[in-house]
Design a protein around this motif. Structure first.
Motif, PDB file in Angstrom:
ATOM      1  N   SER A 179       0.830  -1.208   0.000  1.00 14.44           N
ATOM      2  CA  SER A 179       0.000   0.000   0.000  1.00 14.44           C
ATOM      3  C   SER A 179       0.871   1.267   0.000  1.00 14.44           C
ATOM      4  O   SER A 179       0.523   2.266  -0.626  1.00 14.44           O
ATOM      5  N   ILE A 180       2.009   1.214   0.678  1.00  8.59           N
ATOM      6  CA  ILE A 180       2.941   2.351   0.669  1.00  8.59           C
ATOM      7  C   ILE A 180       3.525   2.526  -0.737  1.00  8.59           C
ATOM      8  O   ILE A 180       3.612   3.652  -1.244  1.00  8.59           O
ATOM      9  N   CYS A 181       3.901   1.427  -1.364  1.00  8.25           N
ATOM     10  CA  CYS A 181       4.435   1.490  -2.735  1.00  8.25           C
ATOM     11  C   CYS A 181       3.401   2.070  -3.692  1.00  8.25           C
ATOM     12  O   CYS A 181       3.729   2.896  -4.553  1.00  8.25           O
ATOM     13  N   LEU A 182       2.144   1.650  -3.546  1.00  9.60           N
ATOM     14  CA  LEU A 182       1.059   2.188  -4.366  1.00  9.60           C
ATOM     15  C   LEU A 182       0.953   3.695  -4.166  1.00  9.60           C
ATOM     16  O   LEU A 182       0.901   4.461  -5.141  1.00  9.60           O
ATOM     17  N   GLY A 183       0.939   4.128  -2.916  1.00 10.52           N
ATOM     18  CA  GLY A 183       0.811   5.556  -2.624  1.00 10.52           C
ATOM     19  C   GLY A 183       1.951   6.380  -3.188  1.00 10.52           C
ATOM     20  O   GLY A 183       1.733   7.439  -3.787  1.00 10.52           O
ATOM     21  N   ILE A 184       3.174   5.894  -3.037  1.00 15.68           N
ATOM     22  CA  ILE A 184       4.328   6.639  -3.553  1.00 15.68           C
ATOM     23  C   ILE A 184       4.320   6.643  -5.084  1.00 15.68           C
ATOM     24  O   ILE A 184       4.624   7.666  -5.704  1.00 15.68           O
ATOM     25  N   GLY A 185       3.967   5.533  -5.694  1.00 20.37           N
ATOM     26  CA  GLY A 185       3.881   5.482  -7.158  1.00 20.37           C
ATOM     27  C   GLY A 185       2.854   6.459  -7.699  1.00 20.37           C
ATOM     28  O   GLY A 185       3.116   7.193  -8.663  1.00 20.37           O
ATOM     29  N   LEU A 186       1.678   6.491  -7.067  1.00 24.37           N
ATOM     30  CA  LEU A 186       0.643   7.432  -7.506  1.00 24.37           C
ATOM     31  C   LEU A 186       1.048   8.873  -7.205  1.00 24.37           C
ATOM     32  O   LEU A 186       0.753   9.775  -7.994  1.00 24.37           O
ATOM     33  N   ALA A 224      -2.172  16.847  -3.480  1.00 26.93           N
ATOM     34  CA  ALA A 224      -2.733  15.632  -4.073  1.00 26.93           C
ATOM     35  C   ALA A 224      -1.850  14.420  -3.781  1.00 26.93           C
ATOM     36  O   ALA A 224      -2.351  13.315  -3.545  1.00 26.93           O
ATOM     37  N   GLY A 225      -0.534  14.604  -3.789  1.00 22.24           N
ATOM     38  CA  GLY A 225       0.379  13.505  -3.444  1.00 22.24           C
ATOM     39  C   GLY A 225       0.167  13.047  -2.012  1.00 22.24           C
ATOM     40  O   GLY A 225       0.179  11.848  -1.710  1.00 22.24           O
ATOM     41  N   THR A 226      -0.046  14.005  -1.121  1.00 27.20           N
ATOM     42  CA  THR A 226      -0.354  13.674   0.272  1.00 27.20           C
ATOM     43  C   THR A 226      -1.676  12.923   0.351  1.00 27.20           C
ATOM     44  O   THR A 226      -1.790  11.914   1.060  1.00 27.20           O
ATOM     45  N   ALA A 227      -2.677  13.386  -0.403  1.00 29.71           N
ATOM     46  CA  ALA A 227      -4.000  12.756  -0.373  1.00 29.71           C
ATOM     47  C   ALA A 227      -3.964  11.319  -0.894  1.00 29.71           C
ATOM     48  O   ALA A 227      -4.556  10.422  -0.276  1.00 29.71           O
ATOM     49  N   VAL A 228      -3.279  11.082  -2.017  1.00 31.13           N
ATOM     50  CA  VAL A 228      -3.263   9.699  -2.535  1.00 31.13           C
ATOM     51  C   VAL A 228      -2.524   8.775  -1.575  1.00 31.13           C
ATOM     52  O   VAL A 228      -2.913   7.616  -1.401  1.00 31.13           O
ATOM     53  N   THR A 284       0.376   8.344 -16.975  1.00 34.80           N
ATOM     54  CA  THR A 284      -0.507   7.212 -17.271  1.00 34.80           C
ATOM     55  C   THR A 284       0.188   5.891 -16.964  1.00 34.80           C
ATOM     56  O   THR A 284      -0.369   5.033 -16.261  1.00 34.80           O
ATOM     57  N   VAL A 285       1.395   5.728 -17.469  1.00 40.36           N
ATOM     58  CA  VAL A 285       2.138   4.482 -17.255  1.00 40.36           C
ATOM     59  C   VAL A 285       2.406   4.274 -15.766  1.00 40.36           C
ATOM     60  O   VAL A 285       2.193   3.176 -15.229  1.00 40.36           O
ATOM     61  N   MET A 286       2.851   5.325 -15.074  1.00 44.07           N
ATOM     62  CA  MET A 286       3.132   5.203 -13.648  1.00 44.07           C
ATOM     63  C   MET A 286       1.871   4.881 -12.849  1.00 44.07           C
ATOM     64  O   MET A 286       1.921   4.106 -11.890  1.00 44.07           O
ATOM     65  N   SER A 287       0.743   5.454 -13.236  1.00 44.58           N
ATOM     66  CA  SER A 287      -0.514   5.172 -12.535  1.00 44.58           C
ATOM     67  C   SER A 287      -0.919   3.716 -12.704  1.00 44.58           C
ATOM     68  O   SER A 287      -1.290   3.045 -11.736  1.00 44.58           O
ATOM     69  N   VAL A 288      -0.835   3.220 -13.928  1.00 40.89           N
ATOM     70  CA  VAL A 288      -1.208   1.820 -14.199  1.00 40.89           C
ATOM     71  C   VAL A 288      -0.251   0.870 -13.481  1.00 40.89           C
ATOM     72  O   VAL A 288      -0.686  -0.094 -12.828  1.00 40.89           O
ATOM     73  N   ILE A 289       1.047   1.130 -13.576  1.00 39.74           N
ATOM     74  CA  ILE A 289       2.026   0.273 -12.892  1.00 39.74           C
ATOM     75  C   ILE A 289       1.816   0.336 -11.383  1.00 39.74           C
ATOM     76  O   ILE A 289       1.878  -0.688 -10.695  1.00 39.74           O
ATOM     77  N   SER A 290       1.528   1.527 -10.855  1.00 36.79           N
ATOM     78  CA  SER A 290       1.307   1.668  -9.413  1.00 36.79           C
ATOM     79  C   SER A 290       0.138   0.817  -8.943  1.00 36.79           C
ATOM     80  O   SER A 290       0.196   0.199  -7.884  1.00 36.79           O
ATOM     81  N   LEU A 313       7.111  -2.530  -8.359  1.00 37.99           N
ATOM     82  CA  LEU A 313       7.823  -2.028  -9.534  1.00 37.99           C
ATOM     83  C   LEU A 313       7.690  -0.506  -9.623  1.00 37.99           C
ATOM     84  O   LEU A 313       8.652   0.190  -9.950  1.00 37.99           O
ATOM     85  N   ALA A 314       6.512   0.013  -9.297  1.00 37.83           N
ATOM     86  CA  ALA A 314       6.300   1.462  -9.308  1.00 37.83           C
ATOM     87  C   ALA A 314       7.248   2.151  -8.340  1.00 37.83           C
ATOM     88  O   ALA A 314       7.829   3.190  -8.660  1.00 37.83           O
TER      89      ALA A 314
END
Length: 191
Positions: free
Chosen positions: A8-15, A88-92, A152-158, A164-165
C-alpha cells in the motif's frame, strides 16, 4: 509491518509520483481502481470510488490534459499545480496506506507522498519553462505528451505492480537529482 502495508505504501508513492506529472490523472486512476474493486481504500477515502467522483475526476483529467497542450497556459497551470501536486500527493498516500498508526500515516503522506509529487512537479514546471524560453512554446506539447504518458504508465504500474512502481520512482528521483547537480550553477571560488 505486513506485506499488504508495504504494498500500500508502494502504491501511494507510485501514484504520488504520477501526481507530479499530472494532478488529476492518478486520482482518476485510483478512482477507477476503487470503483472496480481493484484496490480497497481507507474508510474515509472510499468516496473516491463513487460514480460521482469517477465522473468528476474523469472530466477534470481530460481538461487538465488538453490545457497542457496550450503554450503559455501550461506555464500558468504549472504555477497552480506545483502546490496542488503536493496536496494531491499527500491525499493519494493517505488514501492508500493500510494498517499504520495515524502519526506514521500522516508522516508518510506528507513526506513521501507530498514530497515526491512536489519534487517531480517542480522539475516538470522548470522543464516546461525552459522549453517556453528556448522554443517560444513550440516544444511544450512534446513535453506535455511525455508527462501525460509518464503519468498514465506510472498510474497503471502503481495500481497493478506497486513494488515495480516504487523502484521506478526511485529511478525517476535519482535522474532528477543527477540533472539538478549537472545544471546547478556552480559557486565561484575566491582565491
Amino acid at each position: 509491518m505486513t506485506i499488504e502495508t508495504i504494498i500500500s505504501i508502494c502504491l501511494g508513492i507510485g501514484l504520488a509520483a504520477s501526481v507530479g506529472f499530472r494532478v488529476f490523472l492518478p486520482l482518476f486512476a485510483l478512482s477507477l481502481a476503487s470503483y472496480f474493486d481493484v484496490w480497497q481504500l481507507n474508510e474515509s477515502w472510499q468516496w473516491i470510488g463513487s460514480t460521482t467522483a469517477l465522473i468528476t475526476l474523469g472530466v477534470t483529467t481530460l481538461v487538465e490534459i488538453f490545457a497542457y497542450f496550450i503554450p503559455y497556459i501550461d506555464n500558468l497551470l504549472d504555477s497552480i499545480t506545483v502546490p496542488l501536486a503536493a496536496l494531491a500527493g499527500t491525499a493519494v498516500m493517505m488514501s492508500t496506506v493500510a494498517d499504520l498508526s495515524p502519526v506514521v500515516t500522516w508522516s508518510l503522506a506528507i513526506i513521501a507522498g507530498g514530497g515526491t509529487a512536489a519534487a517531480i512537479a517542480g522539475t516538470s514546471s522548470t522543464t516546461r519553462l525552459a522549453s517556453t524560453t528556448t522554443t517560444g512554446g513550440l516544444g511544450n506539447p512534446i513535453i506535455s505528451t511525455l508527462e501525460t504518458g509518464t503519468a498514465t504508465v506510472m498510474s497503471v504500474i502503481s495500481i497493478f505492480l506497486p513494488i515495480l512502481a516504487m523502484i521506478l520512482v526511485v529511478i525517476i528521483l535519482f535522474v532528477i537529482f543527477k540533472l539538478y547537480k549537472k545544471f546547478k550553477p556552480s559557486k565561484v571560488k575566491n582565491h
